[in-house]
Design a protein around this motif. Structure first.
Motif, mmCIF file in Angstrom:
data_model
loop_
_atom_site.group_PDB
_atom_site.id
_atom_site.type_symbol
_atom_site.label_atom_id
_atom_site.label_comp_id
_atom_site.label_asym_id
_atom_site.label_seq_id
_atom_site.Cartn_x
_atom_site.Cartn_y
_atom_site.Cartn_z
ATOM 1 N N MET A 1 0.851 -1.170 0.000
ATOM 2 C CA MET A 1 0.000 0.000 0.000
ATOM 3 C C MET A 1 0.900 1.238 0.000
ATOM 4 S SD MET A 1 -3.310 0.856 -0.069
ATOM 5 C CE MET A 1 -3.714 -0.828 -0.349
ATOM 6 N N ASN A 2 0.553 2.209 -0.789
ATOM 7 C CA ASN A 2 1.319 3.423 -0.991
ATOM 8 C C ASN A 2 1.299 4.300 0.270
ATOM 9 O OD1 ASN A 2 1.691 6.255 -1.727
ATOM 10 N ND2 ASN A 2 1.798 5.497 -3.820
ATOM 11 N N LYS A 3 2.480 4.770 0.677
ATOM 12 C CA LYS A 3 2.615 5.564 1.906
ATOM 13 C C LYS A 3 1.843 6.883 1.814
ATOM 14 C CE LYS A 3 6.170 7.489 4.881
ATOM 15 N NZ LYS A 3 7.588 7.699 5.056
ATOM 16 N N GLU A 4 1.846 7.525 0.651
ATOM 17 C CA GLU A 4 1.134 8.797 0.483
ATOM 18 C C GLU A 4 -0.374 8.603 0.629
ATOM 19 O OE1 GLU A 4 3.683 7.924 -1.807
ATOM 20 O OE2 GLU A 4 5.032 9.147 -0.600
ATOM 21 N N ILE A 5 -0.880 7.508 0.072
ATOM 22 C CA ILE A 5 -2.303 7.206 0.214
ATOM 23 C C ILE A 5 -2.641 7.007 1.680
ATOM 24 C CG2 ILE A 5 -4.096 5.486 -0.236
ATOM 25 C CD1 ILE A 5 -2.776 5.070 -2.995
ATOM 26 N N MET A 6 -1.805 6.247 2.391
ATOM 27 C CA MET A 6 -2.052 5.995 3.804
ATOM 28 C C MET A 6 -2.021 7.297 4.606
ATOM 29 S SD MET A 6 -2.820 2.895 3.826
ATOM 30 C CE MET A 6 -3.096 2.803 5.584
ATOM 31 N N HIS A 7 -1.095 8.208 4.280
ATOM 32 C CA HIS A 7 -1.030 9.491 4.988
ATOM 33 C C HIS A 7 -2.301 10.309 4.770
ATOM 34 C CE1 HIS A 7 2.692 9.979 7.162
ATOM 35 N NE2 HIS A 7 3.322 9.329 6.201
ATOM 36 N N PRO A 21 -9.427 -13.409 7.572
ATOM 37 C CA PRO A 21 -9.004 -13.373 8.980
ATOM 38 C C PRO A 21 -8.236 -12.116 9.385
ATOM 39 C CG PRO A 21 -7.704 -14.966 7.745
ATOM 40 C CD PRO A 21 -8.790 -14.484 6.831
ATOM 41 N N GLU A 22 -7.598 -11.428 8.458
ATOM 42 C CA GLU A 22 -6.826 -10.224 8.813
ATOM 43 C C GLU A 22 -7.633 -8.939 8.676
ATOM 44 O OE1 GLU A 22 -3.578 -9.885 9.935
ATOM 45 O OE2 GLU A 22 -3.516 -12.041 10.108
ATOM 46 N N SER A 23 -8.830 -9.008 8.129
ATOM 47 C CA SER A 23 -9.659 -7.830 7.889
ATOM 48 C C SER A 23 -10.134 -7.228 9.205
ATOM 49 C CB SER A 23 -10.854 -8.214 7.021
ATOM 50 O OG SER A 23 -11.660 -7.078 6.799
ATOM 51 N N LYS A 54 -3.977 -5.954 1.019
ATOM 52 C CA LYS A 54 -4.536 -6.034 -0.326
ATOM 53 C C LYS A 54 -5.397 -4.826 -0.664
ATOM 54 C CE LYS A 54 -4.547 -11.040 -0.167
ATOM 55 N NZ LYS A 54 -4.522 -11.441 1.221
ATOM 56 N N SER A 55 -6.157 -4.308 0.317
ATOM 57 C CA SER A 55 -7.033 -3.166 0.044
ATOM 58 C C SER A 55 -7.311 -2.379 1.316
ATOM 59 C CB SER A 55 -8.353 -3.631 -0.571
ATOM 60 O OG SER A 55 -9.097 -4.384 0.371
#
Length: 164
Positions: A1-7, A21-23, A54-55
């Motif tokens: 996952m892109n760091k800029e998107i996460m920010h 299970p990880e959701s 993944k998303s």
């Protein structure tokens, strides 16, 4: 996952992965170089390695269900990258890969270049760092019950009335 998107999603409620299970649904507390920190209602603070996500979902219309109030002074383990988080959690009781058949829990004993050692019961488990998708160590925010909210607001009202 892109760091800029996460920010751009920092301090918002998100859903990690679509299912499985990880959701999890939670409040995005922090973003590091190769991980992010999610506060969930049931599991507390979870660190996700971004290479395994993944998303990410945000619900623009109704919002995702998240009913915790995050205190301003909420403290949790931080670090620049996932390796730092692992080092900062040394000797803590952790849960790794929170769902599914690869889940394990125990005391994080050693953090090597490519692996970690977790002591679980009488087993010494060497786990490849690459295969750690998520981990948590138990930091939680306690959910305020409706009755407590009502009694707090009643007490504040009485306090205000007596001052008037």
């Amino acid at each position: 996952m892109n760091k800029e998107i996460m920010h751009s999603l920092l301090h918002k409620v998100i859903k990690v992965d679509r299912g499985g299970p990880e959701s999890r649904i939670g409040f995005l507390l922090a973003v590091g170089n190769d991980y992010f920190t999610l506060l969930t209602e049931s599991d507390g603070v979870i660190y996700y390695s971004t290479q395994h996500v993944k998303s990410i979902t945000i619900d623009a219309k109704d919002g995702l269900k998240f009913e915790l109030e995050v205190p301003e002074n909420f403290e949790y383990i931080t670090g620049a990258d996932f390796f730092s988080i692992l080092n900062n959690l040394k000797y803590y009781w952790i849960k790794v890969n929170r769902g599914g058949p690869e889940m394990l829990e125990g005391v994080l004993d050693e953090v090597g270049e490519d692996y970690v050692i977790i002591i679980s019961n009488l087993e010494i488990i060497r786990l490849s760092k690459f295969h750690i998708r998520s981990l948590s160590y138990g930091a939680k925010v306690e959910k305020v019950k409706e009755e407590e909210k009502e009694s707090d607001s009643s007490a504040k009202k009485k306090e205000y009335d007596s001052e008037s």
